[in-house]
Write an enzyme that holds these catalytic residues in place. Structure first.
Site: not given
Ligand code: ADP
Ligand code: F6P
Length: 319
Positions: A11, A72, A103, A125, A127, A129, A171
């Site tokens: 995000g 993502r 994360d 982010t 959030d 978090d 979330r």
């Molecule tokens: P954020 O970084 O904001 O927490 P996501 O959880 O969607 O957002 O993670 C972003 C991207 O990081 C994922 O779409 C994926 O490409 C990569 N990613 C997430 N988890 C893993 C993992 N366990 N191993 C490798 N890449 C990951």
């Molecule tokens: O960036 C974090 C966040 O804003 C969360 O709080 C929310 O649940 C999520 O992303 C929504 O993201 P998307 O609409 O891109 O799935």
């Protein structure tokens, strides 16, 4: 290192552009080139990138979103794609990576580091978090957006003597709800980290009406339940008509606040320093006003803790 890369993932958050700028300018200051990878890990896998020179990051410090786009990319969890991306980077002479994201993005950076491709995480982010850092880039701007919205909702709520449920993002984490709730003087705040008592919320609304309050504002983090669902319960229990406002993705946009721009500058520059010192698998963060770096793994194997003293305080101040 002579050439590194930067990407934004997950995000987006206001201030990511300022962080990209800081990475490019700091690296160039040390004579190191920076490639900008487009669309997060999707672009990493395909080697979709271009050289970011000093001028290419001019005029973006004040812009929300991310110049490099984000994505993502579920398939990046698979080793074959991680290795494919590393190969593309090596072909282009890229020796290290700064990942700006949450994360999930940090997990990807750790996988790359384990596979011999040095990576460092920058917390981006709304959030707030990420364990190990008290603030993430974008949180302050999102908070200001939420507070401004609630102030406006409060005006009309007062005129019509209404109750409002405001649903905010989060979330898994309640920081936006908690901090915005405290800053906007909400009557009740619902966060994923704390059990809530619906009867207590109803009692607070009724007590407020009895003592002459002209409105009440209840903030709910999306991870607890939908605002509409909460309003339905309140309407049945409190015999009132509660309006709902779902703030949604406006919380992720907008020009970054001064705080987020400064943080982005500090984090982006620190990440470059860490890489150039030959260290990787690190995340940059801030604790007690001190910039530092720590083990990336700590950032995603622990769970972020909301500051529950703020939760208690908000209850005390909103009687
Ligand atoms: P954020 O970084 O904001 O927490 P996501 O959880 O969607 O957002 O993670 C972003 C991207 O990081 C994922 O779409 C994926 O490409 C990569 N990613 C997430 N988890 C893993 C993992 N366990 N191993 C490798 N890449 C990951
Ligand atoms: O960036 C974090 C966040 O804003 C969360 O709080 C929310 O649940 C999520 O992303 C929504 O993201 P998307 O609409 O891109 O799935």
């Amino acid at each position: 290192m002579k050439r590194i890369a930067v990407l934004t993932s997950g995000g987006d958050s206001p201030g990511m552009n300022a962080a990209i700028r800081a990475v490019v300018r700091k690296a160039n200051f040390h004579g190191v080139e920076v490639m900008g990878i487009y669309h997060g890990y999707e672009g990493f896998i395909e080697g979709r990138m271009e050289l970011l020179d000093l001028g290419s990051v001019g005029g973006i410090i004040q812009r929300g979103g991310t110049k490099l786009f984000s994505s993502r990319c579920p398939k990046f969890k698979e080793e074959q794609y991680q290795l494919q991306g590393i190969e593309k980077m090596r072909e282009a002479g890229v020796e290290g990576l700064v990942v700006i994201g949450g994360d999930g993005s940090y997990r990807g950076a750790m996988e790359l580091t384990k596979k011999g491709f040095p990576s460092v995480g920058v917390p981006g982010t709304i959030d707030n978090d990420i364990p190990g850092t008290e603030y993430t880039i974008g949180f302050d701007t999102a908070l200001n957006t939420v507070i401004e919205s609630i102030d406006k909702i409060r005006d009309t709520a007062t005129s019509h003597e209404n109750s409002f449920v405001v649903e905010v993002m989060g979330r898994d984490a309640g920081d936006i709800a908690l901090w915005a709730g405290l800053a906007a003087g909400a009557e009740s705040i619902l966060i994923p980290e704390e059990e809530f008592d619906i009867d207590d919320i109803v009692a607070r609304i009724e007590h407020g009406i009895a003592r002459g309050k002209k409105h009440s504002i209840i903030i709910v983090a999306e991870g607890v339940m939908a605002g509409n669902e909460l309003a339905k319960i309140l309407n049945e229990k409190a015999n009132i008509t509660t309006r709902v406002s779902v703030l949604g993705h406006i919380q992720r946009g907008g020009s970054p606040s001064a705080r987020d721009r400064v943080l982005a500058g500090q984090f982006g520059a620190k990440a470059v320093e860490v890489l150039l010192e030959g260290r990787s698998g690190r995340a940059v963060g801030i604790k007690n006003h001190q910039l530092y770096d720590y083990d990336l793994e700590e950032a995603f194997s622990n769970k972020h803790k909301a500051d529950l003293s703020l939760y208690t305080l908000s209850k005390e101040l909103s009687i």
